[in-house]
Design an enzyme around this catalytic site. Structure first.
Site, mmCIF file in Angstrom:
data_model
loop_
_atom_site.group_PDB
_atom_site.id
_atom_site.type_symbol
_atom_site.label_atom_id
_atom_site.label_comp_id
_atom_site.label_asym_id
_atom_site.label_seq_id
_atom_site.Cartn_x
_atom_site.Cartn_y
_atom_site.Cartn_z
ATOM 1 N N ASP A 105 0.787 -1.180 -0.120
ATOM 2 C CA ASP A 105 0.135 0.181 -0.081
ATOM 3 C C ASP A 105 0.709 1.185 0.148
ATOM 4 O OD1 ASP A 105 -2.177 2.510 0.144
ATOM 5 O OD2 ASP A 105 -2.292 1.116 2.461
ATOM 6 N N ASP A 313 0.490 8.156 -7.967
ATOM 7 C CA ASP A 313 -0.335 7.188 -6.993
ATOM 8 C C ASP A 313 -0.999 5.913 -7.767
ATOM 9 O OD1 ASP A 313 -1.419 5.654 -5.257
ATOM 10 O OD2 ASP A 313 -3.926 6.384 -5.263
#
Length: 431
Positions: A105, A313
């Site tokens: 993550d 991202d």
């Protein structure tokens, strides 16, 4: 915490050659497994390409709702829904070591996994980590500087240990003890890594998940903690999505440490904000052919450009843009292509075409502070079914985000030591 939303089975892929990009000796790599890879416990052969793509786009829409700016736009909060993890990695904890399949993550800092004795935990298909069986496990005192520096909520237990509390937007929760442990990634043994040993979890966590590995920019993410062992840099390269129902089982990697990009690389400053977890850059706008489209405040076009106004991202599929910029960009693309549009069969995206009808693509460039990144057809459009492609951008009132479709076939390097982000147009399949 933001979980990765890269669609299909092509996970993060990094490699190197002597003639283009070169890995330095002081590096190590790990395999990342995409949830739709045949090597993933999530793999469902019964699903079609269109079904997988539909699920991925839905996850991207949910991600978009989680980015919220505060009133002055200088900081924001991301609330993640744990059900939307995409990248998995094998990581080993303890001595003797125990392997765990965890979510990788990039939008969180503190890593955590389920531990014994688990008073209330989600069903887990693998054995839980037993800290009592490890000679290198050590809980952290609540009065320590480490406990005080945590970006997650902490408090002091009855035994004076540092307890953490992670809350998510869907109501899921994870609590436990902030601790240190020896971990193994690839062939590298990393001692005294801070992580969360979780004894209480509740929510929509999946049985195959052993926990979370935090790869954000905060002080206690894995990336930051290993900076004493390897340079504070990591790189990745995303392969374009396949156009079939069969998904790749190629080994994919992320490189930690120095990586020489070679020639033709462009760079832009990383802008540090609070929290430090997220990777901010300053985005200036697009060019479509000779037409320049500049980002501006939707309510005040004369307002100075906000530094660090976009996150890069790999965990978000679509690129999220302010509404005014999105409308102008979509219009420019539509005018340049000049082909009859069709409706998205999944009713998710706005601008769609029959792929075979689009025979010409305008030159499209994303402009950052000091870096112009050229986008290919695969960066601008996403294939949603066998013959249909749709615009891979989304209008959003939250913070702008460069999603992974726009990153395909670009070697991207995060240099945390010098606060620089690098882009290099690359055929990632040939690295």
């Amino acid at each position: 915490m933001t979980f990765s939303s890269l669609v299909v089975a092509i996970t993060l892929t990094i490699s190197y050659t002597a003639t283009s990009s070169v890995a330095i000796d002081d590096t190590f790599s790990i395999d990342l497994i995409h949830r739709d890879s045949v090597d993933s416990p999530f793999y469902d052969r019964s699903m079609s390409f269109a079904q997988r793509m539909g699920h991925t786009l839905q996850r991207s829409f949910i991600n978009a709702k989680q980015f919220r700016s505060n009133i002055n736009g200088s900081t924001y909060q991301v609330d993640a829904i744990p059900d939307h993890g995409e990248f998995l990695l094998n990581i080993s904890y303890g001595n003797p070591s125990q392997k765990v399949l965890a979510i990788a993550d990039t939008g969180s800092d503190l890593s955590w996994m389920q531990c014994k004795p688990c008073t209330k935990c989600y069903k887990h298909t693998a054995p839980l980590f037993d800290p009592k069986s490890s000679s290198t496990y050590q809980p952290i005192d609540c009065e320590s500087e480490t406990c005080k520096a945590m970006t997650v909520a902490t408090n002091c237990s009855a035994t004076k240990k540092c307890e953490f509390l992670s809350l998510y937007a869907d109501g899921s929760v994870s609590t436990g003890t902030v601790s240190t442990e020896t971990i193994t990634l690839g062939d590298r043994v990393l001692p005294n890594i801070v992580f969360g040993c979780s004894f209480t979890n509740d929510g929509v966590f999946q049985p195959t998940w052993g926990g979370i590995v935090g790869l954000g920019g905060g002080d206690y993410s894995l990336v930051s903690q290993i900076r004493t062992l390897v340079p504070g840099k990591f790189s990745y390269c995303l392969i374009p999505y396949p156009l079939t129902n069969e998904f790749s089982n190629k080994s994919s990697k992320m490189i930690f440490g120095d990586f020489d990009f070679g020639p033709n690389v462009v760079t832009t400053p990383l802008v540090q904000k609070i929290p430090k977890t997220y990777y901010h850059v300053t985005f200036e706008g697009f060019s479509v052919g000779d037409k320049r489209i500049c980002i501006s405040d939707d309510l005040n076009s004369t307002k100075p450009l906000l530094k660090g106004n976009m996150i890069v991202d790999s965990g978000t599929t679509l690129t999220m843009l302010p509404p005014k910029l999105y409308d102008e960009f979509e219009t420019a693309i539509k005018e340049a292509i000049n082909v009859r549009t069709i409706k998205d069969p999944q009713k998710a995206l706005n601008l769609c075409y029959r792929s075979a009808k689009v025979t010409k693509m305008p030159k499209v460039t994303m402009h950052f502070d000091g870096a112009d990144v050229k986008l290919s057809r695969d960066n601008v459009f996403v294939t949603v079914s066998k013959h249909i492609m749709c615009f891979g951008f989304l209008s959003s009132s939250g913070l702008a985000v460069m999603g992974n479709i726009a990153q395909l076939n670009h070697l991207i390097g995060f240099d945390l030591e010098n606060s620089v982000l690098s882009f290099k147009s690359t055929d990632c399949e040939r690295l």
